[in-house]
Design a protein around this motif. Sequence first.
Motif, PDB file in Angstrom:
ATOM      1  N   ILE A 179      -6.068   3.252 -18.639  1.00 53.25           N
ATOM      2  CA  ILE A 179      -4.755   2.981 -18.049  1.00 53.25           C
ATOM      3  C   ILE A 179      -3.989   4.287 -17.913  1.00 53.25           C
ATOM      4  O   ILE A 179      -4.181   5.225 -18.685  1.00 53.25           O
ATOM      5  N   THR A 180      -3.121   4.324 -16.923  1.00 57.38           N
ATOM      6  CA  THR A 180      -2.329   5.519 -16.645  1.00 57.38           C
ATOM      7  C   THR A 180      -1.103   5.576 -17.543  1.00 57.38           C
ATOM      8  O   THR A 180      -0.748   4.598 -18.218  1.00 57.38           O
ATOM      9  N   ALA A 181      -0.425   6.708 -17.504  1.00 60.47           N
ATOM     10  CA  ALA A 181       0.822   6.863 -18.259  1.00 60.47           C
ATOM     11  C   ALA A 181       1.865   5.865 -17.784  1.00 60.47           C
ATOM     12  O   ALA A 181       2.628   5.309 -18.593  1.00 60.47           O
ATOM     13  N   ASP A 182       1.902   5.602 -16.479  1.00 60.31           N
ATOM     14  CA  ASP A 182       2.876   4.642 -15.951  1.00 60.31           C
ATOM     15  C   ASP A 182       2.634   3.247 -16.506  1.00 60.31           C
ATOM     16  O   ASP A 182       3.566   2.566 -16.944  1.00 60.31           O
ATOM     17  N   ARG A 183       1.372   2.819 -16.520  1.00 59.05           N
ATOM     18  CA  ARG A 183       1.051   1.504 -17.098  1.00 59.05           C
ATOM     19  C   ARG A 183       1.347   1.503 -18.598  1.00 59.05           C
ATOM     20  O   ARG A 183       1.853   0.510 -19.140  1.00 59.05           O
ATOM     21  N   ALA A 184       1.019   2.593 -19.274  1.00 57.84           N
ATOM     22  CA  ALA A 184       1.276   2.680 -20.713  1.00 57.84           C
ATOM     23  C   ALA A 184       2.761   2.523 -21.015  1.00 57.84           C
ATOM     24  O   ALA A 184       3.147   1.870 -21.994  1.00 57.84           O
ATOM     25  N   GLN A 185       3.611   3.093 -20.168  1.00 55.88           N
ATOM     26  CA  GLN A 185       5.051   2.939 -20.385  1.00 55.88           C
ATOM     27  C   GLN A 185       5.495   1.513 -20.099  1.00 55.88           C
ATOM     28  O   GLN A 185       6.309   0.942 -20.837  1.00 55.88           O
ATOM     29  N   ARG A 186       4.945   0.894 -19.055  1.00 57.96           N
ATOM     30  CA  ARG A 186       5.356  -0.466 -18.712  1.00 57.96           C
ATOM     31  C   ARG A 186       4.998  -1.482 -19.795  1.00 57.96           C
ATOM     32  O   ARG A 186       5.731  -2.453 -19.996  1.00 57.96           O
ATOM     33  N   ILE A 187       3.900  -1.247 -20.507  1.00 55.23           N
ATOM     34  CA  ILE A 187       3.519  -2.203 -21.561  1.00 55.23           C
ATOM     35  C   ILE A 187       4.060  -1.799 -22.928  1.00 55.23           C
ATOM     36  O   ILE A 187       3.854  -2.506 -23.915  1.00 55.23           O
ATOM     37  N   GLY A 188       4.733  -0.656 -22.998  1.00 55.97           N
ATOM     38  CA  GLY A 188       5.369  -0.250 -24.246  1.00 55.97           C
ATOM     39  C   GLY A 188       4.521   0.623 -25.150  1.00 55.97           C
ATOM     40  O   GLY A 188       4.913   0.890 -26.293  1.00 55.97           O
ATOM     41  N   LEU A 189       3.375   1.077 -24.668  1.00 56.93           N
ATOM     42  CA  LEU A 189       2.551   1.962 -25.490  1.00 56.93           C
ATOM     43  C   LEU A 189       3.240   3.310 -25.688  1.00 56.93           C
ATOM     44  O   LEU A 189       3.143   3.911 -26.761  1.00 56.93           O
ATOM     45  N   VAL A 190       3.905   3.790 -24.647  1.00 48.61           N
ATOM     46  CA  VAL A 190       4.697   5.015 -24.776  1.00 48.61           C
ATOM     47  C   VAL A 190       6.143   4.704 -24.407  1.00 48.61           C
ATOM     48  O   VAL A 190       6.418   3.831 -23.583  1.00 48.61           O
ATOM     49  N   ASN A 191       7.072   5.445 -25.018  1.00 53.42           N
ATOM     50  CA  ASN A 191       8.498   5.212 -24.764  1.00 53.42           C
ATOM     51  C   ASN A 191       8.953   5.822 -23.453  1.00 53.42           C
ATOM     52  O   ASN A 191       9.769   5.235 -22.742  1.00 53.42           O
ATOM     53  N   ASP A 192       8.464   7.029 -23.149  1.00 55.43           N
ATOM     54  CA  ASP A 192       8.879   7.756 -21.948  1.00 55.43           C
ATOM     55  C   ASP A 192       7.716   8.560 -21.409  1.00 55.43           C
ATOM     56  O   ASP A 192       6.799   8.948 -22.156  1.00 55.43           O
ATOM     57  N   VAL A 193       7.779   8.849 -20.102  1.00 52.14           N
ATOM     58  CA  VAL A 193       6.781   9.673 -19.433  1.00 52.14           C
ATOM     59  C   VAL A 193       7.500  10.855 -18.791  1.00 52.14           C
ATOM     60  O   VAL A 193       8.539  10.686 -18.147  1.00 52.14           O
ATOM     61  N   PHE A 194       6.928  12.050 -18.947  1.00 48.12           N
ATOM     62  CA  PHE A 194       7.546  13.268 -18.444  1.00 48.12           C
ATOM     63  C   PHE A 194       6.644  13.932 -17.415  1.00 48.12           C
ATOM     64  O   PHE A 194       5.439  13.690 -17.379  1.00 48.12           O
ATOM     65  N   ASP A 195       7.242  14.763 -16.570  1.00 51.06           N
ATOM     66  CA  ASP A 195       6.528  15.297 -15.405  1.00 51.06           C
ATOM     67  C   ASP A 195       5.269  16.074 -15.775  1.00 51.06           C
ATOM     68  O   ASP A 195       4.257  15.990 -15.091  1.00 51.06           O
ATOM     69  N   LEU A 201       6.416  18.258 -24.287  1.00 49.23           N
ATOM     70  CA  LEU A 201       6.570  18.907 -25.588  1.00 49.23           C
ATOM     71  C   LEU A 201       8.029  19.225 -25.875  1.00 49.23           C
ATOM     72  O   LEU A 201       8.490  19.089 -27.025  1.00 49.23           O
ATOM     73  N   ALA A 202       8.773  19.620 -24.846  1.00 47.38           N
ATOM     74  CA  ALA A 202      10.201  19.880 -25.045  1.00 47.38           C
ATOM     75  C   ALA A 202      10.918  18.616 -25.494  1.00 47.38           C
ATOM     76  O   ALA A 202      11.765  18.647 -26.408  1.00 47.38           O
ATOM     77  N   ALA A 203      10.574  17.479 -24.894  1.00 46.85           N
ATOM     78  CA  ALA A 203      11.208  16.209 -25.263  1.00 46.85           C
ATOM     79  C   ALA A 203      10.808  15.777 -26.665  1.00 46.85           C
ATOM     80  O   ALA A 203      11.645  15.287 -27.442  1.00 46.85           O
ATOM     81  N   ALA A 204       9.525  15.938 -27.014  1.00 45.50           N
ATOM     82  CA  ALA A 204       9.063  15.558 -28.352  1.00 45.50           C
ATOM     83  C   ALA A 204       9.737  16.411 -29.414  1.00 45.50           C
ATOM     84  O   ALA A 204      10.171  15.903 -30.469  1.00 45.50           O
TER      85      ALA A 204
END
Length: 272
Positions: A179-195, A201-204
Amino acid sequence: MNLVSLKVDIADHVAEVTLLGPGKGNAMGPDFWRELPEVFTALDADPAVRAVVLTGSGAHFSYGLDLPAMMPSWASMLGDDSLAGARTRFLNEIRALQDAVTSVARCRKPVIAAVSGWCIGGGVDVIAAADVRLASADAKFSVREVKVAIVADLGSLQRLAGIIGEGHVRELALTGKDITADRAQRIGLVNDVFDDQAALLAAARAMAAEIAANPPLVVQGAKDVLNHAREQQVADGLRYVSAWNAAFLPSKDLGEAVQAFLERRPPSFSGE
């Protein structure tokens, strides 16, 4: 610590733990499984550390379990005629790997996983044990054990239901799909996706600094309370799956999966 598979940097109450390999995909071999609990036990005990960022070196988080490196030590435990002694040694091996992943969840300092590129199998086990997951736009995730004739046994099946819900866990675990980062965000696996990885790393690091600025014992208390009910259920599930795999993992399909991987061809499974 004299580390081979991980690098640890600590500054301003934030520890950054970086997977180092081997190889461009940071595969998880014997060094990783030995060092991961050592590192997180030390970070847990270090009063200078209030939050942790966990990430991979290079373009990827991790390709997951390093099967070629791990299989030689497992071979004598996985034969068709393996008796109780060999199966018990394999059970202990599984539980040692489980404990390594659980060291991330058990660490009282909040852990933020920053994922770029591939995060496969054991990589998903590890980030599922983190408190927060962030990703770059190129990240891809896969609970791929089913494709190599293994029941995922290091925590994904136990922890992901509380993160993404049982329906999504079943889909990922039974198909082994990517699954892509976009799908991972939609299902809640990740909180945010960055460019890109730099923005990720800056956000983390910024989130870790925000956590580190709060009262450390209160932060640890919040994590302890949040973990209480979940980790008891996870521990029970881990014991069950370790016993299941010690009994049933040895198979012709597992041998076929390993051989196909080494020969870089699709496997042909027979159900034996």
